[in-house]
Design an enzyme around this catalytic site. Structure first.
Site, PDB file in Angstrom:
ATOM      1  N   LYS A 114       0.854  -1.056  -0.130  1.00 14.29           N
ATOM      2  CA  LYS A 114       0.138  -0.023  -0.102  1.00 14.29           C
ATOM      3  C   LYS A 114       0.746   1.198   0.066  1.00 14.29           C
ATOM      4  CE  LYS A 114      -3.694  -2.716   0.914  1.00 14.29           C
ATOM      5  NZ  LYS A 114      -4.844  -2.646  -0.003  1.00 14.29           N
TER       6      LYS A 114
HETATM    7  C1  PLP Z   1      -1.124  -7.676   2.215  1.00 15.54           C
HETATM    8  C2  PLP Z   1      -1.907  -7.639   1.229  1.00 15.54           C
HETATM    9  N1  PLP Z   1      -2.171  -8.435   0.337  1.00 15.54           N
HETATM   10  C3  PLP Z   1      -3.035  -8.697  -0.638  1.00 15.54           C
HETATM   11  C4  PLP Z   1      -4.088  -7.517  -0.423  1.00 15.54           C
HETATM   12  C5  PLP Z   1      -5.248  -7.603  -1.682  1.00 15.54           C
HETATM   13  O1  PLP Z   1      -4.885  -6.452  -2.672  1.00 15.54           O
HETATM   14  P1  PLP Z   1      -6.184  -5.771  -3.370  1.00 15.54           P
HETATM   15  O2  PLP Z   1      -7.296  -5.490  -2.231  1.00 15.54           O
HETATM   16  O3  PLP Z   1      -5.639  -4.833  -4.161  1.00 15.54           O
HETATM   17  O4  PLP Z   1      -6.798  -6.876  -4.279  1.00 15.54           O
HETATM   18  C6  PLP Z   1      -4.168  -6.711   0.532  1.00 15.54           C
HETATM   19  C7  PLP Z   1      -5.249  -5.717   0.743  1.00 15.54           C
HETATM   20  O5  PLP Z   1      -5.493  -4.911  -0.087  1.00 15.54           O
HETATM   21  C8  PLP Z   1      -3.112  -6.735   1.506  1.00 15.54           C
HETATM   22  O6  PLP Z   1      -3.123  -5.818   2.369  1.00 15.54           O
HETATM   23  N1  LIG Z   2      -6.762  -5.105   2.142  1.00 18.05           N
HETATM   24  C1  LIG Z   2      -7.175  -3.670   2.145  1.00 18.05           C
HETATM   25  C2  LIG Z   2      -8.490  -3.450   1.998  1.00 18.05           C
HETATM   26  C3  LIG Z   2      -8.588  -2.158   1.579  1.00 18.05           C
HETATM   27  O1  LIG Z   2      -8.409  -2.281   0.220  1.00 18.05           O
HETATM   28  P1  LIG Z   2      -8.176  -0.870  -0.753  1.00 18.05           P
HETATM   29  O2  LIG Z   2      -6.828  -1.288  -1.622  1.00 18.05           O
HETATM   30  O3  LIG Z   2      -9.209  -0.698  -1.451  1.00 18.05           O
HETATM   31  O4  LIG Z   2      -7.611   0.284   0.086  1.00 18.05           O
HETATM   32  C4  LIG Z   2      -6.526  -3.379   3.365  1.00 18.05           C
HETATM   33  O5  LIG Z   2      -5.545  -3.945   3.788  1.00 18.05           O
HETATM   34  O6  LIG Z   2      -6.922  -2.464   4.193  1.00 18.05           O
END
Ligand code: PLP
Ligand SMILES: N[C@@H](CCOP(=O)(O)O)C(=O)O
Length: 465
Positions: A114
């Site tokens: 993120k």
């Molecule tokens: C460690 C981790 N892996 C995978 C995901 C999944 O990613 P996305 O929500 O972009 O599919 C998340 C949350 O978004 C996450 O925090």
């Molecule tokens: N897995 C995410 C959930 C929120 O997802 P986002 O990519 O839409 O911000 C988290 O870790 O918070």
């Protein structure tokens, strides 16, 4: 030169980059996507070889910004952003097999992918808000990682108050502390009595409550915000180019929840990057795997797993893919989303499903399989993976194809999930030195029921301005 953004539901104003950056959800409840995909020729892609991450980021992001931020300023924002990363390559590749690679996305300040987008988003927002002389109130939902990344990126920023909703008792202790110990006056973590889907539904409901939205100047930092996806496109380019693009096609397996990360891979492919398969990896909460199998998107109750950041049923960015795969038929998307709201699901048309299957596959790996992968990888490669990455590694393994170059996205540092990693392999990963005192820092958060009015009232009372 300019870039316009349209809503997946077709009933919100067409906007430019800076407005989309500050909007979050479109006013019709949809998600913004660029009206057209910027195109990179084979020569453009070849010219990225050997460039530092920041320069690739500038070239990939520039067309999306559409001239609304001067090049020199954009470059300096990108430079500051990735200076917060602890690895010189920003998102390095590690080889794990003859044609298998792990793309490490966790070298930012909160140890999850993120940071790649959030550190940029905060700086872009601050720049635009300063130019306009405006402030915003940010509401974000997290299953664990988005929240910590947002709080780190926005802490102390004078132009934004930030409220992060997380599911009470359902994030790892490290994730919780990253949200509750910043000490910054402009950020607050709200522990919601519910699951992640409840938190996300509350945030979307705040955006759809136009009186509240306009009253507080609501902005979003979840992947509903286009800039989050945009920043994540860059590492598909850097990794594919490192592995030989445009002269080699590269496939990706992505641990998936809200579908933002893998949608960035789809966007990279639309821009001309030679992307092969995009493999969606899910844990026990396998709605996306079931959807690709049957064509029916049917929500079930969420189960708690050892990869909590993927414990999601309503996968926000799947809406962006539906828009694309339906040949941008906003009416079809509206119908699907209405059905999701009314009856908890929808069925894809045959054409839409077929188009999705042209590029995407999906697989599921449960906690035991992810644990076995963590164990095997440590034993065979001396490499410690977190449970989200391990889920994707297992799915990639079961779907391996001869001769294919496969990159698995590693989305979090194992130290964010020490209990699950230790249970899997007997090794407790430790936090990096700069986070060494995290578990001793004083926590501050507010527990609230999953109730729109109560959350809105709380935000109205607590925002700084
Ligand atoms: C460690 C981790 N892996 C995978 C995901 C999944 O990613 P996305 O929500 O972009 O599919 C998340 C949350 O978004 C996450 O925090
Ligand atoms: N897995 C995410 C959930 C929120 O997802 P986002 O990519 O839409 O911000 C988290 O870790 O918070």
């Amino acid at each position: 030169m300019t870039m316009e953004y349209v809503s997946t539901r077709g009933q919100a104003p067409v906007l430019g980059f800076a407005d989309v950056l500050l909007q979050g959800l479109a006013r019709d409840g949809g998600l913004y996507v660029p009206r057209t995909w910027p195109q990179f020729s084979a020569a453009d892609i070849r010219a990225l070889r050997g460039l530092p991450y920041e320069e690739v980021a500038f070239r990939v992001l520039k067309p999306f910004v559409g001239g609304e931020i001067a090049d020199a300023k954009l470059k300096s924002i990108i430079g500051e952003t990735y200076a917060t990363f602890r690895h010189r390559a920003v998102c390095p590749l590690v080889q794990s097999g003859p044609s298998d690679f792990i793309l490490e996305l966790f070298h930012g300040p909160t140890l999850a992918f993120k940071d790649v987008a959030m550190q940029l988003l905060a700086r872009l927002m601050d720049h635009v808000l300063a130019e306009r002389g405006e402030r915003v109130t940010i509401a974000g939902a997290t299953s664990g990682d988005t929240g910590g990344a947002a709080i780190h990126a926005f802490a102390g920023m004078s132009r934004a108050d930030v409220f992060i909703l997380f599911p009470h008792g359902k994030v790892s202790p490290v994730q919780q502390r990253q949200m509750t110990t910043s000490g910054a006056a402009n950020v607050e973590a709200l522990a919601i009595e519910g699951n992640f889907d409840d938190c996300q539904a509350l945030v979307k409901a705040m955006f759809n409550d136009h009186a509240f939205r306009d009253g507080v100047g609501l902005a979003g930092v979840n992947s509903i915000n286009w800039s989050r996806i945009m920043a994540q496109i860059v590492y598909y380019f850097t990794s594919a180019v490192t592995l030989g693009a445009p002269d080699r096609t590269v496939s990706f397996t992505v641990p998936t929840g809200n579908f933002g990360d893998i949608f960035a891979g789809y966007a990279a492919a639309q821009m001309g990057l030679p992307v092969g398969r995009l493999v969606i990896a899910t844990n026990e909460n396998d709605i996306l795997a079931r959807t690709l199998d049957s064509g029916a998107y049917t929500t079930r109750s969420v189960v708690a797993t050892t990869s909590p950041s993927m414990d999601i049923q309503v996968s926000s960015n799947f809406e962006r893919l539906l828009f694309e795969a339906s040949s941008r038929d906003a009416a079809e998307v509206r119908g699907n989303m209405e059905s999701l709201k009314q009856s908890g699901g929808f069925t894809l048309t045959g054409e839409t499903l077929a188009r999705i299957r042209e590029r995407f596959e999906a697989g599921r790996a449960g906690a035991d399989e992810a644990s076995a992968t963590i164990r095997d990888l440590l034993k065979n490669n001396d490499y410690l993976a977190d449970p989200h990455t391990a889920t994707a590694l297992r799915v990639a393994e079961t779907r391996r194809r001869e001769g294919e170059t496969m990159v698995v996205l590693s989305t979090a540092h194992p130290a964010k999930f020490p209990a699950a990693v230790a249970a899997a392999c007997g090794v407790t990963p430790s936090l990096p030195e700069w986070l060494g005192d995290l578990m001793e820092r004083e926590e501050k958060y507010t527990v609230l029921p999953s109730d729109l009015k109560m959350v809105e009232d709380h935000i109205n009372r607590r925002k700084v301005r």
